[in-house]
Design a protein around this motif. Structure first.
Motif, PDB file in Angstrom:
ATOM      1  N   LEU A  44       0.846  -1.187   0.000  1.00 51.40           N
ATOM      2  CA  LEU A  44       0.000   0.000   0.000  1.00 51.40           C
ATOM      3  C   LEU A  44       0.887   1.245   0.000  1.00 51.40           C
ATOM      4  N   ARG A  45       0.746   2.051  -1.020  1.00 50.67           N
ATOM      5  CA  ARG A  45       1.432   3.348  -1.056  1.00 50.67           C
ATOM      6  C   ARG A  45       0.456   4.415  -0.561  1.00 50.67           C
ATOM      7  N   TYR A  46       0.956   5.350   0.224  1.00 49.05           N
ATOM      8  CA  TYR A  46       0.091   6.405   0.727  1.00 49.05           C
ATOM      9  C   TYR A  46       0.868   7.715   0.795  1.00 49.05           C
ATOM     10  N   PHE A  47       0.155   8.816   0.688  1.00 41.97           N
ATOM     11  CA  PHE A  47       0.819  10.103   0.842  1.00 41.97           C
ATOM     12  C   PHE A  47      -0.160  11.150   1.337  1.00 41.97           C
ATOM     13  N   ASP A  48       0.419  12.171   1.950  1.00 41.73           N
ATOM     14  CA  ASP A  48      -0.326  13.309   2.473  1.00 41.73           C
ATOM     15  C   ASP A  48       0.034  14.518   1.616  1.00 41.73           C
ATOM     16  N   GLY A  49      -0.927  15.009   0.843  1.00 34.43           N
ATOM     17  CA  GLY A  49      -0.660  16.118  -0.057  1.00 34.43           C
ATOM     18  C   GLY A  49      -0.412  17.430   0.634  1.00 34.43           C
ATOM     19  N   LEU A  50      -0.917  17.592   1.846  1.00 33.18           N
ATOM     20  CA  LEU A  50      -0.721  18.847   2.571  1.00 33.18           C
ATOM     21  C   LEU A  50       0.662  18.903   3.201  1.00 33.18           C
ATOM     22  N   GLN A  51       1.100  17.795   3.791  1.00 38.53           N
ATOM     23  CA  GLN A  51       2.392  17.750   4.468  1.00 38.53           C
ATOM     24  C   GLN A  51       3.533  17.352   3.525  1.00 38.53           C
ATOM     25  N   GLY A  52       3.194  16.804   2.368  1.00 39.64           N
ATOM     26  CA  GLY A  52       4.226  16.374   1.436  1.00 39.64           C
ATOM     27  C   GLY A  52       4.948  15.113   1.868  1.00 39.64           C
ATOM     28  N   THR A  53       4.295  14.280   2.679  1.00 35.41           N
ATOM     29  CA  THR A  53       4.909  13.045   3.158  1.00 35.41           C
ATOM     30  C   THR A  53       4.299  11.845   2.441  1.00 35.41           C
ATOM     31  N   SER A  54       5.069  10.767   2.376  1.00 30.24           N
ATOM     32  CA  SER A  54       4.587   9.556   1.722  1.00 30.24           C
ATOM     33  C   SER A  54       5.241   8.345   2.370  1.00 30.24           C
ATOM     34  N   GLY A  55       4.684   7.180   2.089  1.00 31.65           N
ATOM     35  CA  GLY A  55       5.240   5.952   2.640  1.00 31.65           C
ATOM     36  C   GLY A  55       4.654   4.740   1.952  1.00 31.65           C
ATOM     37  N   GLN A  56       5.101   3.584   2.399  1.00 30.76           N
ATOM     38  CA  GLN A  56       4.630   2.324   1.832  1.00 30.76           C
ATOM     39  C   GLN A  56       4.642   1.263   2.910  1.00 30.76           C
ATOM     40  N   LEU A  57       3.628   0.427   2.925  1.00 25.39           N
ATOM     41  CA  LEU A  57       3.602  -0.683   3.872  1.00 25.39           C
ATOM     42  C   LEU A  57       3.156  -1.949   3.154  1.00 25.39           C
ATOM     43  N   GLN A  58       3.649  -3.069   3.657  1.00 23.49           N
ATOM     44  CA  GLN A  58       3.312  -4.352   3.058  1.00 23.49           C
ATOM     45  C   GLN A  58       1.991  -4.847   3.619  1.00 23.49           C
ATOM     46  N   LEU A  59       1.102  -5.245   2.733  1.00 25.19           N
ATOM     47  CA  LEU A  59      -0.184  -5.764   3.149  1.00 25.19           C
ATOM     48  C   LEU A  59      -0.018  -7.146   3.763  1.00 25.19           C
ATOM     49  N   GLN A  60      -0.650  -7.358   4.887  1.00 20.32           N
ATOM     50  CA  GLN A  60      -0.605  -8.645   5.564  1.00 20.32           C
ATOM     51  C   GLN A  60      -1.920  -9.384   5.360  1.00 20.32           C
ATOM     52  N   GLN A  61      -1.828 -10.634   4.986  1.00 20.00           N
ATOM     53  CA  GLN A  61      -3.035 -11.414   4.782  1.00 20.00           C
ATOM     54  C   GLN A  61      -3.691 -11.763   6.117  1.00 20.00           C
ATOM     55  N   ASP A  62      -4.981 -11.514   6.209  1.00 19.64           N
ATOM     56  CA  ASP A  62      -5.759 -11.866   7.387  1.00 19.64           C
ATOM     57  C   ASP A  62      -6.114 -13.354   7.295  1.00 19.64           C
ATOM     58  N   PRO A  63      -5.667 -14.169   8.242  1.00 14.51           N
ATOM     59  CA  PRO A  63      -5.966 -15.607   8.168  1.00 14.51           C
ATOM     60  C   PRO A  63      -7.452 -15.921   8.231  1.00 14.51           C
ATOM     61  N   ASP A  64      -8.255 -14.958   8.668  1.00 18.07           N
ATOM     62  CA  ASP A  64      -9.704 -15.152   8.736  1.00 18.07           C
ATOM     63  C   ASP A  64     -10.443 -14.447   7.604  1.00 18.07           C
ATOM     64  N   CYS A  65      -9.705 -13.929   6.627  1.00 14.38           N
ATOM     65  CA  CYS A  65     -10.346 -13.207   5.529  1.00 14.38           C
ATOM     66  C   CYS A  65     -11.285 -14.143   4.764  1.00 14.38           C
ATOM     67  N   PRO A  66     -12.532 -13.730   4.569  1.00 20.12           N
ATOM     68  CA  PRO A  66     -13.486 -14.588   3.855  1.00 20.12           C
ATOM     69  C   PRO A  66     -13.227 -14.656   2.356  1.00 20.12           C
ATOM     70  N   VAL A  67     -12.344 -13.795   1.839  1.00 22.49           N
ATOM     71  CA  VAL A  67     -12.080 -13.767   0.399  1.00 22.49           C
ATOM     72  C   VAL A  67     -10.830 -14.546   0.029  1.00 22.49           C
ATOM     73  N   CYS A  68      -9.711 -14.236   0.692  1.00 24.51           N
ATOM     74  CA  CYS A  68      -8.429 -14.754   0.195  1.00 24.51           C
ATOM     75  C   CYS A  68      -7.641 -15.612   1.196  1.00 24.51           C
ATOM     76  N   ALA A  69      -8.188 -15.904   2.361  1.00 23.12           N
ATOM     77  CA  ALA A  69      -7.432 -16.647   3.365  1.00 23.12           C
ATOM     78  C   ALA A  69      -7.000 -18.005   2.808  1.00 23.12           C
ATOM     79  N   LEU A  70      -5.779 -18.375   3.145  1.00 22.36           N
ATOM     80  CA  LEU A  70      -5.223 -19.624   2.651  1.00 22.36           C
ATOM     81  C   LEU A  70      -5.954 -20.836   3.204  1.00 22.36           C
ATOM     82  N   ASN A  71      -6.601 -20.656   4.379  1.00 24.68           N
ATOM     83  CA  ASN A  71      -7.304 -21.798   4.980  1.00 24.68           C
ATOM     84  C   ASN A  71      -8.797 -21.770   4.715  1.00 24.68           C
ATOM     85  N   GLU A  72      -9.173 -21.056   3.605  1.00 27.78           N
ATOM     86  CA  GLU A  72     -10.600 -20.939   3.313  1.00 27.78           C
ATOM     87  C   GLU A  72     -11.208 -22.279   2.931  1.00 27.78           C
TER      88      GLU A  72
END
Length: 250
Positions: free
Chosen positions: A222-250
């Motif tokens: 996930l890339r994100y930025f704040d247009g007012l402060q001029g800051t940005s960053g990136q974080l790695q998405l973590q899979q939710d083991p209970d996700c009803p869509v993509c969980a590996l143990n579905e």
């Protein structure tokens, strides 16, 4: 594979000068089909860049009509088009921009069932919507049909960009926002056109990189930025083991 005619060589001359590009790559764009869902501030910019680059088939989906408040940030439309369907206005403008490409329109909000039918026909989905129900349906359909998704969002001074292949165990939008509710609309929280344009330009760039198989695409980040402060960053998405869509143990 046929060679580019002189008019095409001239039209696409700037991008053909890139070392990663050649006529074969341009033909690759001609053969691509992309679904753009939402033709507001994000989708109108994304569609224009993909049409200009020569993506051969664009499928445009939106149930909305042009309003006066759209015009500061939705650059495909004019004051004379207020009240008309966005998909119709967008098709006319994009066809004038590049008459070589094929444009299909869907003046409706796509359901999960409709998405499941459409997605096997496309190479890539660009989520440019502004509501949770649509985003979650798009996310689920892309997962089940294994079609890459590039999603953008912008509200207030905040922008986000997420590229997904969730079937590879990267997680999905449902993992990121398991209890997601609709955020305030642009008219409620405010927005400046250039901030939306920044997200849309990144979406278009990632889409072209994917279709051409060049560069580094941050799938699952996930890339994100704040247009007012001029800051940005990136974080790695973590899979939710209970996700009803993509969980590996579905």
């Amino acid at each position: 594979m046929s060679e580019l005619i002189p008019a095409q060589q001239l039209r696409y001359s700037a991008q053909l000068l890139l070392p990663e590009m050649d006529e074969r790559q341009q033909q690759r764009l001609f053969a691509s089909k992309v679904l753009i869902i939402g033709l507001g501030g994000l989708g109108s910019v994304v569609a224009s860049y993909l049409a200009g680059a020569g993506v051969g088939q664009l499928l445009l989906a939106d149930d909305d009509r042009v309003s006066l408040s759209n015009l500061p940030r939705q650059l495909l439309y004019s004051s004379a088009e207020v009240g008309l369907h966005k998909v119709d206005c967008a098709k006319a403008r994009l066809t004038a921009q590049n008459p070589e490409i094929a444009i299909s329109t869907l003046p409706k909000r796509l359901t999960l069932a409709e998405l499941q039918v459409l997605l096997p026909e496309v190479d890539l989905v660009l989520d440019c919507t502004d509501n949770a129900s649509s985003r979650l349906a798009i996310n689920q359909a892309c997962y089940t049909q294994q079609v890459p998704l590039i999603s953008g969002a912008a509200t207030g001074w905040q922008g986000q960009l997420l590229a997904l292949k969730p079937w590879l165990g990267q997680g999905c939008y449902q993992c990121l926002y398991p209890d997601w509710q609709d955020s305030p609309s642009c008219l409620q929280s405010g927005i400046l056109g250039p901030l939306v344009g920044m997200v849309a330009c990144q979406q278009a760039l990632l889409a072209l990189q994917y279709l051409l198989n060049i560069g580094v695409i941050p799938f699952g980040h996930l890339r994100y930025f704040d247009g007012l402060q001029g800051t940005s960053g990136q974080l790695q998405l973590q899979q939710d083991p209970d996700c009803p869509v993509c969980a590996l143990n579905e």
